[in-house]
Design a protein around this motif. Sequence first.
Motif, PDB file in Angstrom:
ATOM      1  N   ASN A   9     -65.901  84.642-107.975  1.00 13.96           N
ATOM      2  CA  ASN A   9     -66.438  83.647-108.915  1.00 13.96           C
ATOM      3  C   ASN A   9     -65.763  83.667-110.284  1.00 13.96           C
ATOM      4  O   ASN A   9     -66.301  83.140-111.258  1.00 13.96           O
ATOM      5  N   THR A  10     -64.585  84.247-110.385  1.00 14.63           N
ATOM      6  CA  THR A  10     -63.837  84.207-111.640  1.00 14.63           C
ATOM      7  C   THR A  10     -63.490  82.764-111.997  1.00 14.63           C
ATOM      8  O   THR A  10     -63.062  81.988-111.141  1.00 14.63           O
ATOM      9  N   ALA A  11     -63.666  82.405-113.281  1.00 12.92           N
ATOM     10  CA  ALA A  11     -63.423  81.034-113.731  1.00 12.92           C
ATOM     11  C   ALA A  11     -62.004  80.876-114.272  1.00 12.92           C
ATOM     12  O   ALA A  11     -61.300  81.853-114.540  1.00 12.92           O
ATOM     13  N   ASN A  12     -61.606  79.612-114.419  1.00  8.95           N
ATOM     14  CA  ASN A  12     -60.344  79.247-115.077  1.00  8.95           C
ATOM     15  C   ASN A  12     -59.118  79.842-114.384  1.00  8.95           C
ATOM     16  O   ASN A  12     -58.199  80.351-115.035  1.00  8.95           O
TER      17      ASN A  12
ATOM     18  N   ARG B 160     -61.952  74.745-109.600  1.00  7.96           N
ATOM     19  CA  ARG B 160     -62.905  75.648-108.960  1.00  7.96           C
ATOM     20  C   ARG B 160     -62.840  77.045-109.557  1.00  7.96           C
ATOM     21  O   ARG B 160     -61.807  77.465-110.083  1.00  7.96           O
ATOM     22  N   ASN B 161     -63.950  77.771-109.403  1.00  7.51           N
ATOM     23  CA  ASN B 161     -63.938  79.215-109.603  1.00  7.51           C
ATOM     24  C   ASN B 161     -63.438  79.878-108.326  1.00  7.51           C
ATOM     25  O   ASN B 161     -63.391  79.254-107.255  1.00  7.51           O
TER      26      ASN B 161
ATOM     27  N   HIS C 147     -58.226  72.902 -95.997  1.00  2.00           N
ATOM     28  CA  HIS C 147     -58.376  74.343 -96.194  1.00  2.00           C
ATOM     29  C   HIS C 147     -58.350  74.643 -97.691  1.00  2.00           C
ATOM     30  O   HIS C 147     -57.303  74.572 -98.330  1.00  2.00           O
ATOM     31  N   ILE C 148     -59.509  74.998 -98.221  1.00  2.00           N
ATOM     32  CA  ILE C 148     -59.596  75.205 -99.668  1.00  2.00           C
ATOM     33  C   ILE C 148     -59.714  76.679-100.043  1.00  2.00           C
ATOM     34  O   ILE C 148     -59.671  77.014-101.225  1.00  2.00           O
ATOM     35  N   ASN C 149     -59.850  77.566 -99.033  1.00  2.00           N
ATOM     36  CA  ASN C 149     -59.855  79.017 -99.253  1.00  2.00           C
ATOM     37  C   ASN C 149     -58.848  79.656 -98.309  1.00  2.00           C
ATOM     38  O   ASN C 149     -58.706  79.228 -97.161  1.00  2.00           O
ATOM     39  N   TYR C 150     -58.192  80.720 -98.776  1.00  2.00           N
ATOM     40  CA  TYR C 150     -57.155  81.369 -97.970  1.00  2.00           C
ATOM     41  C   TYR C 150     -57.437  82.863 -97.892  1.00  2.00           C
ATOM     42  O   TYR C 150     -57.730  83.513 -98.892  1.00  2.00           O
TER      43      TYR C 150
ATOM     44  N   VAL D 299     -56.598  83.405-102.918  1.00  2.00           N
ATOM     45  CA  VAL D 299     -55.941  82.112-103.103  1.00  2.00           C
ATOM     46  C   VAL D 299     -56.904  81.008-102.698  1.00  2.00           C
ATOM     47  O   VAL D 299     -57.543  81.076-101.643  1.00  2.00           O
ATOM     48  N   CYS D 300     -57.012  79.988-103.541  1.00  2.00           N
ATOM     49  CA  CYS D 300     -57.853  78.844-103.196  1.00  2.00           C
ATOM     50  C   CYS D 300     -57.174  77.553-103.630  1.00  2.00           C
ATOM     51  O   CYS D 300     -56.216  77.562-104.405  1.00  2.00           O
ATOM     52  N   GLN D 301     -57.679  76.447-103.095  1.00  2.00           N
ATOM     53  CA  GLN D 301     -57.211  75.129-103.515  1.00  2.00           C
ATOM     54  C   GLN D 301     -57.935  74.753-104.804  1.00  2.00           C
ATOM     55  O   GLN D 301     -59.153  74.631-104.832  1.00  2.00           O
ATOM     56  N   SER D 302     -57.168  74.601-105.872  1.00  2.00           N
ATOM     57  CA  SER D 302     -57.699  74.198-107.170  1.00  2.00           C
ATOM     58  C   SER D 302     -56.518  73.808-108.054  1.00  2.00           C
ATOM     59  O   SER D 302     -55.584  74.603-108.190  1.00  2.00           O
ATOM     60  N   PRO D 303     -56.548  72.565-108.595  1.00  2.00           N
ATOM     61  CA  PRO D 303     -57.601  71.559-108.526  1.00  2.00           C
ATOM     62  C   PRO D 303     -57.744  70.951-107.131  1.00  2.00           C
ATOM     63  O   PRO D 303     -56.826  70.994-106.325  1.00  2.00           O
ATOM     64  N   THR D 304     -58.937  70.379-106.889  1.00  2.00           N
ATOM     65  CA  THR D 304     -59.244  69.784-105.598  1.00  2.00           C
ATOM     66  C   THR D 304     -60.214  68.632-105.804  1.00  2.00           C
ATOM     67  O   THR D 304     -60.552  68.288-106.938  1.00  2.00           O
ATOM     68  N   VAL D 305     -60.650  68.011-104.705  1.00  2.00           N
ATOM     69  CA  VAL D 305     -61.671  66.967-104.795  1.00  2.00           C
ATOM     70  C   VAL D 305     -63.042  67.628-104.825  1.00  2.00           C
ATOM     71  O   VAL D 305     -63.180  68.814-104.522  1.00  2.00           O
ATOM     72  N   ASN D 306     -64.074  66.862-105.175  1.00  2.00           N
ATOM     73  CA  ASN D 306     -65.406  67.454-105.220  1.00  2.00           C
ATOM     74  C   ASN D 306     -66.042  67.475-103.830  1.00  2.00           C
ATOM     75  O   ASN D 306     -65.519  66.900-102.869  1.00  2.00           O
ATOM     76  N   PHE D 307     -67.189  68.125-103.737  1.00  2.00           N
ATOM     77  CA  PHE D 307     -67.857  68.338-102.453  1.00  2.00           C
ATOM     78  C   PHE D 307     -68.198  67.021-101.765  1.00  2.00           C
ATOM     79  O   PHE D 307     -67.975  66.861-100.557  1.00  2.00           O
ATOM     80  N   ASP D 308     -68.739  66.061-102.504  1.00  2.00           N
ATOM     81  CA  ASP D 308     -69.139  64.787-101.897  1.00  2.00           C
ATOM     82  C   ASP D 308     -67.936  64.046-101.320  1.00  2.00           C
ATOM     83  O   ASP D 308     -68.028  63.427-100.250  1.00  2.00           O
ATOM     84  N   GLU D 309     -66.818  64.097-102.021  1.00  2.00           N
ATOM     85  CA  GLU D 309     -65.613  63.437-101.513  1.00  2.00           C
ATOM     86  C   GLU D 309     -65.104  64.121-100.250  1.00  2.00           C
ATOM     87  O   GLU D 309     -64.661  63.462 -99.303  1.00  2.00           O
TER      88      GLU D 309
END
Length: 395
Positions: A9-12, A3-4, A211-214, A42-52
Amino acid sequence: MIRNCFLCNTANIEPVFTTTWVLPGLEPRKIGFSVCPNCGSVCQSPTVNFDEMMMFYGSMAVYTNPGRQELPSEAKIRDLDEQIQFIKRGIGQLPESVLQIGSSDGYTLSRFRDAGVNRVIGIEPGTASVEIAKRVYNIDCIHSSAEEFQVNETYELILLTHVLEHLYQPQQTLAKCRALHNETDEGFIYVEVPLMANANSLCPGFFSFEHINYYTKENLLRSLTEAGYSPISVIEHFNSNLSPVIGVLASTKAQHHYDCFVPEIEKNTNILTHYRSKEVQYWQGCLDSISSELNLSQRIFLWGAGIHTCQLVANTNLLQQFDIEGLTDTSSLKWGLRQGDWICKAPDTIEWQDGDTVIISSYASEKEIYDALQWLRDKGVTTLRLHNVDDTKAH
């Protein structure tokens, strides 16, 4: 999926730590937690995709406990008493209308309705929760996600209690909320999220799958401000819930109470690092505390299909040390789903025997589940708790 940053929205962004989780209904995945090098979020990354993730919410997520017969906990009742008064004080009166995004079982909206709000409606992705809201509280909910919902009316107050931490694009949802307020003279939003405070304040499993965002106070206020809201009231609690929480009431009218926001890169990296080292020791210690009883068991079952079981497997040597016979849960939504090597079964389909042992795989609901399993103990089945927490703080 990488995720960004959810805020800037910073990448990588690079993970501070990753573990392999045996997720229900999915293949084992690498789940990690990362710090943005730009803003420090802080975020969860890597993670599953939205549909999952939506599949998980639609089929697995159950936020009511059968041990309470779908009734709210004392902690939830207490928190709603405070929340309503906090919002009333901040606005000066109760709002005329309330839209709740992530309305769960409808209890929160029922309390606002009973307090005198004229019009309430919920947005909820969980099938079971939508049904409970209507059946138990007569609350209407739109069965949709925070990302995809559509409404045709305006609402004076929008509630997002323990929602932003679940969203892949929380800033887009906040912008959508702000757009809904364009037709009002003054609109309000109340946001409540787990507070990423000092690592020693955080409960086991704080960094979880759902919880994918902190949020810290700093980046939560920044997120609301960048979405076009001005904070007017802030409240933090550290000891009254299982983990710290923060609530912010904000207005569409400019208030000028807060200055610019400072990135927290080093601070948040240290929190993650400290927490991770503490967490592994904690989980293994919990398992070690019941190992002598497990060694005497004829068969061992896990009670609770879901994220706690992921964390238990990821953070201990459970599978290396013991043979786990199976997995069970009271939720019919989970029956037949695969988690790792197990297929979740209904409790009444298992031929329980004297000498069996059940490990209760839950943190927040552990004592409630334990109390509800007296019928198993009457059969000679041992039921073991891992955490022994004060669940009067749990929702």
